[in-house]
Design a protein around this motif. Structure first.
Motif, PDB file in Angstrom:
ATOM      1  N   MET A   1      16.127 -42.050  14.439  1.00 29.02           N
ATOM      2  CA  MET A   1      15.995 -41.666  13.041  1.00 29.02           C
ATOM      3  C   MET A   1      14.523 -41.485  12.701  1.00 29.02           C
ATOM      4  N   GLY A   2      14.263 -40.857  11.570  1.00 25.25           N
ATOM      5  CA  GLY A   2      12.897 -40.663  11.142  1.00 25.25           C
ATOM      6  C   GLY A   2      12.804 -40.666   9.636  1.00 25.25           C
ATOM      7  N   VAL A   3      11.690 -41.118   9.113  1.00 24.44           N
ATOM      8  CA  VAL A   3      11.441 -41.089   7.679  1.00 24.44           C
ATOM      9  C   VAL A   3      10.213 -40.224   7.448  1.00 24.44           C
ATOM     10  N   ARG A   4      10.276 -39.362   6.471  1.00 28.25           N
ATOM     11  CA  ARG A   4       9.141 -38.480   6.226  1.00 28.25           C
ATOM     12  C   ARG A   4       8.982 -38.255   4.734  1.00 28.25           C
ATOM     13  N   ALA A   5       7.765 -37.932   4.339  1.00 27.56           N
ATOM     14  CA  ALA A   5       7.497 -37.595   2.942  1.00 27.56           C
ATOM     15  C   ALA A   5       7.909 -36.155   2.712  1.00 27.56           C
ATOM     16  N   ILE A   6       8.562 -35.884   1.602  1.00 30.42           N
ATOM     17  CA  ILE A   6       8.879 -34.495   1.274  1.00 30.42           C
ATOM     18  C   ILE A   6       8.114 -34.049   0.044  1.00 30.42           C
ATOM     19  N   SER A   7       7.255 -34.928  -0.475  1.00 28.42           N
ATOM     20  CA  SER A   7       6.357 -34.526  -1.548  1.00 28.42           C
ATOM     21  C   SER A   7       4.948 -34.489  -0.972  1.00 28.42           C
ATOM     22  N   ALA A   8       4.005 -33.963  -1.750  1.00 24.13           N
ATOM     23  CA  ALA A   8       2.630 -33.872  -1.265  1.00 24.13           C
ATOM     24  C   ALA A   8       2.109 -35.269  -0.956  1.00 24.13           C
ATOM     25  N   THR A   9       1.431 -35.423   0.176  1.00 24.15           N
ATOM     26  CA  THR A   9       0.932 -36.735   0.560  1.00 24.15           C
ATOM     27  C   THR A   9      -0.432 -37.022  -0.052  1.00 24.15           C
TER      28      THR A   9
ATOM     29  N   LEU B   1       5.019 -39.864  -8.038  1.00 24.26           N
ATOM     30  CA  LEU B   1       6.387 -39.785  -7.535  1.00 24.26           C
ATOM     31  C   LEU B   1       6.340 -39.670  -6.020  1.00 24.26           C
ATOM     32  N   ILE B   2       6.945 -40.622  -5.333  1.00 21.24           N
ATOM     33  CA  ILE B   2       6.943 -40.660  -3.876  1.00 21.24           C
ATOM     34  C   ILE B   2       8.335 -40.253  -3.409  1.00 21.24           C
ATOM     35  N   ASP B   3       8.467 -39.013  -2.965  1.00 27.32           N
ATOM     36  CA  ASP B   3       9.749 -38.480  -2.502  1.00 27.32           C
ATOM     37  C   ASP B   3       9.855 -38.645  -0.995  1.00 27.32           C
ATOM     38  N   VAL B   4      11.010 -39.115  -0.535  1.00 25.98           N
ATOM     39  CA  VAL B   4      11.201 -39.441   0.877  1.00 25.98           C
ATOM     40  C   VAL B   4      12.531 -38.877   1.363  1.00 25.98           C
ATOM     41  N   ALA B   5      12.526 -38.393   2.600  1.00 22.34           N
ATOM     42  CA  ALA B   5      13.761 -37.970   3.260  1.00 22.34           C
ATOM     43  C   ALA B   5      13.942 -38.806   4.513  1.00 22.34           C
ATOM     44  N   VAL B   6      15.171 -39.268   4.757  1.00 23.56           N
ATOM     45  CA  VAL B   6      15.485 -40.003   5.979  1.00 23.56           C
ATOM     46  C   VAL B   6      16.523 -39.192   6.737  1.00 23.56           C
ATOM     47  N   THR B   7      16.194 -38.829   7.980  1.00 24.14           N
ATOM     48  CA  THR B   7      17.107 -38.016   8.791  1.00 24.14           C
ATOM     49  C   THR B   7      17.243 -38.608  10.184  1.00 24.14           C
ATOM     50  N   GLY B   8      18.329 -38.235  10.844  1.00 22.85           N
ATOM     51  CA  GLY B   8      18.506 -38.592  12.242  1.00 22.85           C
ATOM     52  C   GLY B   8      17.694 -37.652  13.110  1.00 22.85           C
ATOM     53  N   LEU B   9      17.728 -37.870  14.422  1.00 22.60           N
ATOM     54  CA  LEU B   9      16.993 -37.000  15.341  1.00 22.60           C
ATOM     55  C   LEU B   9      17.475 -35.565  15.271  1.00 22.60           C
TER      56      LEU B   9
END
Length: 197
Positions: free
Chosen positions: A1-9, A20-28
């Motif tokens: 799995m991986g966690v990544r920012a989907i908003s500007a860092t 606002l801290i937007d995050v997406a969690v996805t599998g491989l």
């Protein structure tokens, strides 16, 4: 799995602004995974805060943090198991009491046919343009305030001008853009980074 920012860092906030801290969690495979992450924000003082994480959709999360002081903020988001973590950065800048608002600009302009909404729109646009070329400090100084008011005055004046002028019908090259105004450049010069090469 991986966690990544989907908003500007890297975010520029006013003091008191909400990050606002937007995050997406996805599998491989890139498919969203329902694993609520945790968010820890490190403040400029070195202390930490843990904002509440809300679920936006499957695998999509958001946390909000209000930047109370000027400085660098780091958000670290971690998930469960083998979910990675990442750091996001925000720079909070306070305009201080010296930053002009629409009412200050109307007073600077004197009599004007522009509405308060038009003036505020120009203030917002020119403040952003000024931030793009100047290092704004924690306290907004009087020379930058004067430059911003002049930027807004030029912005509003240029709205009346046609987009094109036929040669021979008017003086060519007499239009000066707000950022090119010699007085604006003089007032902003101490805050503009020096470019070498």
């Amino acid at each position: 799995m991986g966690v990544r920012a989907i908003s500007a860092t890297s975010v520029l906030l006013p003091v008191g602004g909400q990050w606002l801290i937007d995050v997406a969690v996805t599998g491989l495979d890139g498919v969203p995974v329902t694993v609520t992450p945790s968010v820890v924000v490190t403040l400029p003082s070195g202390t930490t805060a843990t904002p509440t994480v809300e679920t936006v959709a499957a695998g999509r999360y958001r946390a909000a943090y209000t930047a109370a002081t000027a400085g660098r903020y780091i958000a670290r988001v971690t998930g469960a198991g083998d979910v990675a973590d990442f750091a996001a950065h925000a720079l909070a800048v306070t305009p201080g009491s010296g930053m002009p608002d629409a009412a200050d600009v109307v007073e600077y302009l004197g009599a004007t046919s522009h509405t308060l909404e038009e003036v505020q729109s120009a203030v917002d646009a020119e403040a952003a343009a000024q931030r793009a070329v100047c290092r704004i400090r924690a306290v907004y100084p009087p020379d930058l305030a004067e430059a911003l008011k002049r930027r807004v005055a030029r912005n509003l004046e240029m709205r009346k001008m046609p987009l094109a002028v036929l040669q021979g019908d008017a003086e060519v090259g007499s239009t000066v853009l707000p950022g090119s105004d010699p007085e604006v450049r003089r007032l902003e010069a101490p805050y503009r980074p020096v470019v070498f090469g």
